[in-house]
Design a protein around this motif. Structure first.
Motif, PDB file in Angstrom:
ATOM      1  N   ARG A  38       0.872  -1.084   0.063  1.00  0.00           N
ATOM      2  CA  ARG A  38      -0.049  -0.030   0.209  1.00  0.00           C
ATOM      3  C   ARG A  38       0.937   1.253   0.066  1.00  0.00           C
ATOM      4  NH1 ARG A  38      -4.976  -1.320   3.999  1.00  0.00           N
ATOM      5  NH2 ARG A  38      -5.977  -2.987   2.944  1.00  0.00           N
ATOM      6  N   THR A  67      -6.445  -2.481  -7.631  1.00  0.00           N
ATOM      7  CA  THR A  67      -7.901  -2.217  -7.099  1.00  0.00           C
ATOM      8  C   THR A  67      -8.147  -2.571  -5.776  1.00  0.00           C
ATOM      9  OG1 THR A  67      -8.905  -2.423  -9.176  1.00  0.00           O
ATOM     10  CG2 THR A  67     -10.383  -2.640  -7.271  1.00  0.00           C
ATOM     11  N   ASP A  71      -8.404   0.004  -2.782  1.00  0.00           N
ATOM     12  CA  ASP A  71      -9.561   0.210  -1.888  1.00  0.00           C
ATOM     13  C   ASP A  71      -9.138   0.160  -0.464  1.00  0.00           C
ATOM     14  OD1 ASP A  71     -11.355  -0.468  -3.898  1.00  0.00           O
ATOM     15  OD2 ASP A  71     -11.388  -2.614  -3.666  1.00  0.00           O
ATOM     16  N   GLY A  72      -8.226  -0.522  -0.025  1.00  0.00           N
ATOM     17  CA  GLY A  72      -7.718  -0.497   1.240  1.00  0.00           C
ATOM     18  C   GLY A  72      -7.152   0.977   1.554  1.00  0.00           C
ATOM     19  N   ALA A  74      -8.355   3.667   0.317  1.00  0.00           N
ATOM     20  CA  ALA A  74      -9.393   4.553   0.473  1.00  0.00           C
ATOM     21  C   ALA A  74     -10.139   4.312   1.745  1.00  0.00           C
ATOM     22  CB  ALA A  74     -10.402   4.195  -1.021  1.00  0.00           C
ATOM     23  N   GLU A  75     -10.408   3.070   2.136  1.00  0.00           N
ATOM     24  CA  GLU A  75     -10.928   2.879   3.343  1.00  0.00           C
ATOM     25  C   GLU A  75     -10.179   3.371   4.528  1.00  0.00           C
ATOM     26  OE1 GLU A  75     -11.386  -1.462   3.547  1.00  0.00           O
ATOM     27  OE2 GLU A  75     -12.538  -1.563   2.047  1.00  0.00           O
ATOM     28  N   SER A  76      -8.946   3.878   4.648  1.00  0.00           N
ATOM     29  CA  SER A  76      -8.186   4.274   5.395  1.00  0.00           C
ATOM     30  C   SER A  76      -7.935   5.839   5.338  1.00  0.00           C
ATOM     31  CB  SER A  76      -6.748   3.917   5.288  1.00  0.00           C
ATOM     32  OG  SER A  76      -6.558   2.510   5.730  1.00  0.00           O
ATOM     33  N   GLY A  77      -8.786   6.281   4.176  1.00  0.00           N
ATOM     34  CA  GLY A  77      -8.725   7.739   4.283  1.00  0.00           C
ATOM     35  C   GLY A  77      -7.509   8.404   3.645  1.00  0.00           C
ATOM     36  N   SER A  80      -8.465   9.010  -2.785  1.00  0.00           N
ATOM     37  CA  SER A  80      -9.870   9.164  -3.281  1.00  0.00           C
ATOM     38  C   SER A  80      -9.924   8.891  -4.621  1.00  0.00           C
ATOM     39  CB  SER A  80     -10.327  10.654  -3.094  1.00  0.00           C
ATOM     40  OG  SER A  80      -9.547  11.393  -3.684  1.00  0.00           O
ATOM     41  N   ARG A  81     -10.877   8.296  -5.064  1.00  0.00           N
ATOM     42  CA  ARG A  81     -10.894   8.098  -6.490  1.00  0.00           C
ATOM     43  C   ARG A  81     -11.763   9.181  -6.948  1.00  0.00           C
ATOM     44  NH1 ARG A  81     -11.992   2.279  -4.729  1.00  0.00           N
ATOM     45  NH2 ARG A  81     -10.363   1.180  -5.648  1.00  0.00           N
ATOM     46  N   THR A  96      -5.639  12.031  -0.526  1.00  0.00           N
ATOM     47  CA  THR A  96      -6.224  12.916   0.115  1.00  0.00           C
ATOM     48  C   THR A  96      -5.464  13.848   1.073  1.00  0.00           C
ATOM     49  OG1 THR A  96      -6.371  11.645   2.228  1.00  0.00           O
ATOM     50  CG2 THR A  96      -8.212  11.136   0.647  1.00  0.00           C
TER      51      THR A  96
END
Length: 150
Positions: A38, A67, A71-72, A74-77, A80-81, A96
């Motif tokens: 990541r 992907t 996803d991981g 994005a979930e952690s903030g 962003s997409r 972000t």
């Protein structure tokens, strides 16, 4: 068996170096709740937003793998997409503000470690080290699957 002219000793040092750096990186990233994969993806976003396809190519992995990583993150903030402004089919992955703060922190940590490891070397020795490492990497990349993409 041919006599060791220093090449085996040099490889031993490089291997030890990779193990130690890998342990240090994994431990420091784990403390931040991150994985090496990541973080590597996030590090590629330093230059700005990127499509998932470009990230997959840069990392030498499948689009599906990217992907999951995105996803991981994005979930952690941390990313962003967003819609791609010129290609309706593509999505841009963007750090972000929290992700950018983490990138800045990682860059500071990298600079600090570089100072700790290489601060006592003269410019001449440092340039020589970089030159030798560049040559070794040039020889190694074609030997490793996906290495030439680096």
């Amino acid at each position: 068996m041919p006599a060791d002219d220093g090449r085996v000793a040099a490889l031993d040092r490089v291997l030890e170096l990779t193990v130690l750096l890998g342990r240090d990186m994994a431990a420091s990233l784990a403390a931040s709740g991150l994985t090496v994969a990541r973080t590597t993806l996030l590090w590629h976003l330093r230059a700005g937003p990127s499509t998932q396809r470009a990230l997959a190519d840069a990392l030498g992995v499948s689009a599906r793998n990217v992907t999951g990583l995105v996803d991981g993150l994005a979930e952690s903030g941390l990313v962003s997409r967003e819609p791609h402004p010129a290609d309706r089919r593509a999505t841009l992955v963007t750090p972000t503000p929290r992700g950018q703060e983490l990138l800045d922190e990682l860059a500071r940590g990298q600079a600090e470690l570089a100072g700790q490891l290489f601060g006592g070397l003269s410019r001449e020795r440092l340039d020589g080290l970089v030159s030798v490492l560049d040559e070794v990497l040039e020889r190694l990349r074609p030997l490793v699957p996906g290495g030439a993409a680096s």
